[in-house]
Design a protein around this motif. Structure first.
Motif, mmCIF file in Angstrom:
data_model
loop_
_atom_site.group_PDB
_atom_site.id
_atom_site.type_symbol
_atom_site.label_atom_id
_atom_site.label_comp_id
_atom_site.label_asym_id
_atom_site.label_seq_id
_atom_site.Cartn_x
_atom_site.Cartn_y
_atom_site.Cartn_z
ATOM 1 N N ASP A 59 -8.058 6.886 5.331
ATOM 2 C CA ASP A 59 -7.656 6.537 3.983
ATOM 3 C C ASP A 59 -7.035 7.762 3.332
ATOM 4 O O ASP A 59 -6.986 8.825 3.940
ATOM 5 C CB ASP A 59 -8.806 5.964 3.141
ATOM 6 N N VAL A 60 -6.519 7.572 2.140
ATOM 7 C CA VAL A 60 -5.949 8.688 1.396
ATOM 8 C C VAL A 60 -6.492 8.648 -0.024
ATOM 9 O O VAL A 60 -6.881 7.597 -0.528
ATOM 10 C CB VAL A 60 -4.405 8.666 1.365
ATOM 11 N N GLN A 61 -6.536 9.816 -0.642
ATOM 12 C CA GLN A 61 -6.887 9.898 -2.046
ATOM 13 C C GLN A 61 -5.611 10.277 -2.795
ATOM 14 O O GLN A 61 -4.963 11.270 -2.455
ATOM 15 C CB GLN A 61 -7.988 10.928 -2.281
ATOM 16 N N ILE A 62 -5.272 9.472 -3.786
ATOM 17 C CA ILE A 62 -4.070 9.690 -4.575
ATOM 18 C C ILE A 62 -4.495 10.287 -5.915
ATOM 19 O O ILE A 62 -5.158 9.626 -6.717
ATOM 20 C CB ILE A 62 -3.305 8.367 -4.819
ATOM 21 N N TYR A 63 -4.149 11.542 -6.149
ATOM 22 C CA TYR A 63 -4.458 12.215 -7.408
ATOM 23 C C TYR A 63 -3.296 11.992 -8.366
ATOM 24 O O TYR A 63 -2.129 12.107 -7.973
ATOM 25 C CB TYR A 63 -4.689 13.707 -7.177
#
Length: 74
Positions: free
Chosen positions: A20-24
């Motif tokens: 998954d990715v974390q979008i800041y």
């Protein structure tokens, strides 16, 4: 209307694959009366980045969190 700026995309890896990715992001209403910042996890990420689609996902996840007190991972 809210303007969303994506500041960083951080992939999370497991066994050599992105899981998954974390979008800041930061977001501001057009009149500047509301400012937000944070991150949302995205588990359905592909190799190509559609920033408009990511902005829409961020808006929806933030709205869900505010209106329903949902966990950011729900």
């Amino acid at each position: 209307m809210m303007k969303v700026s994506i500041n960083q995309i951080t992939p999370r890896w497991k066994d050599g694959k992105i899981v998954d990715v974390q979008i800041y992001f930061t977001a501001t209403t057009t009149d500047g009366s509301v400012n937000l910042s944070g991150y949302v996890p995205i588990d359905s990420f592909t190799d190509s980045i559609d920033f408009k689609a990511l902005e829409d996902i961020i808006k929806q996840k933030v709205a869900d969190r505010i209106l329903n007190s949902e966990s950011p991972t729900a």
